[in-house]
Design an enzyme around this catalytic site. Structure first.
Site, PDB file in Angstrom:
ATOM      1  N   ASP A  45       0.842  -1.200   0.000  1.00 14.49           N
ATOM      2  CA  ASP A  45       0.000   0.000   0.000  1.00 14.49           C
ATOM      3  C   ASP A  45       0.876   1.249   0.000  1.00 14.49           C
ATOM      4  O   ASP A  45       1.626   1.497   0.953  1.00 14.49           O
ATOM      5  CB  ASP A  45      -0.896  -0.013   1.240  1.00 14.49           C
ATOM      6  CG  ASP A  45      -1.996   1.036   1.189  1.00 14.49           C
ATOM      7  OD1 ASP A  45      -1.798   2.088   0.557  1.00 14.49           O
ATOM      8  OD2 ASP A  45      -3.056   0.804   1.805  1.00 14.49           O
TER       9      ASP A  45
ATOM     10  N   HIS B 123      -2.963  -0.257  -2.514  1.00 15.51           N
ATOM     11  CA  HIS B 123      -4.163   0.443  -2.069  1.00 15.51           C
ATOM     12  C   HIS B 123      -5.242   0.375  -3.155  1.00 15.51           C
ATOM     13  O   HIS B 123      -4.960   0.559  -4.333  1.00 15.51           O
ATOM     14  CB  HIS B 123      -3.796   1.911  -1.800  1.00 15.51           C
ATOM     15  CG  HIS B 123      -4.825   2.676  -1.053  1.00 15.51           C
ATOM     16  ND1 HIS B 123      -4.912   2.663   0.325  1.00 15.51           N
ATOM     17  CD2 HIS B 123      -5.812   3.491  -1.475  1.00 15.51           C
ATOM     18  CE1 HIS B 123      -5.899   3.444   0.711  1.00 15.51           C
ATOM     19  NE2 HIS B 123      -6.469   3.944  -0.364  1.00 15.51           N
TER      20      HIS B 123
END
Length: 232
Positions: free
Chosen positions: A171, A202
């Site tokens: 992420d 993400h």
């Protein structure tokens, strides 16, 4: 399948819109879908529609309403992404939790006053789902790639209902050291479960668009479905 309706906030004047998708027949429970920074866009509405197909009453409140009503942006459009960041920065997250609480109350009222209400959030909504687990009377909570949860760990003592966190290890908004802080800070909380998704970034479970990874999204969504089936 769904449509927008308006409800009153817990405090102050005005009203805000909530997208509601209703199942065929009596709902098994309600689930509130908490938006990303892109508003209650088509992807979030589709998530509500899918939950309704599974038998849930699904609601998604428009949390940017105090600045602009019905914001709808596309994560794959650079100009929209920048606008989304600006909306996020202007959002009063404490007041957003009040609006989520108002949505919980509206959901329970539609269920007859006794039904259970779960919450699932993505990105900004993942952070707000964690906050809601600490601050609201929802019955079960799921956070996908929540940002800044490491700064909220001091509130975790207030978590009294099950909470599930989906954490992509690549992420770009939640670096490895933050993920480590989350794991270490929550490991002794019996109400919290965490799943890592190796190499995922993400937004991997976005309903549509370039961010989605089909295999990982299906795995996370299966875990979420099982979690709600057990806890709602």
């Amino acid at each position: 399948m769904g449509a927008f309706t308006s409800i009153k906030p817990l405090e102050g004047d005005g009203q805000f819109d909530v997208y509601i998708a209703r199942p065929t027949g009596t709902p098994r429970a309600a689930i509130i879908v908490i938006q990303e920074i892109f508003g209650v866009n088509e992807g979030i509405r589709r998530k509500c529609d899918h939950l309704a197909e599974q038998g849930y009453l699904a609601l998604s409140p428009d949390l940017f309403w105090r600045d602009d009503a019905r914001v709808e942006l596309d994560a794959d459009v650079p100009e929209d992404f920048q606008k989304a960041i600006e909306y996020m920065q202007k959002l009063d997250q404490d007041r957003a939790i009040y609006d989520i609480e108002a949505t919980i109350k509206a959901a329970r009222a539609e269920l007859g006053g006794t039904g259970k209400v779960g919450l699932v959030g993505y990105c900004l909504g993942g952070r707000l789902a964690f906050m809601a687990a600490c601050r609201t009377d929802g019955d079960a909570f799921v956070a996908y790639y929540g940002v800044g949860i490491d700064n909220l760990l001091g509130e975790q003592h207030a978590i009294g209902k099950p909470l599930l966190l989906h954490i992509p290890t690549a992420d770009g908004f939640v670096p490895p050291e933050v993920q480590k802080t989350m794991h270490e800070g929550l490991k002794d909380n019996r109400h919290v479960s965490l799943y890592d998704y190796e190499g995922m970034d993400h937004g991997f479970a976005a309903e549509m668009g370039a961010r989605r990874n089909e295999e990982a999204a299906q795995l996370a969504d299966k875990r979420t479905a099982d979690f709600f089936a057990t806890n709602l």
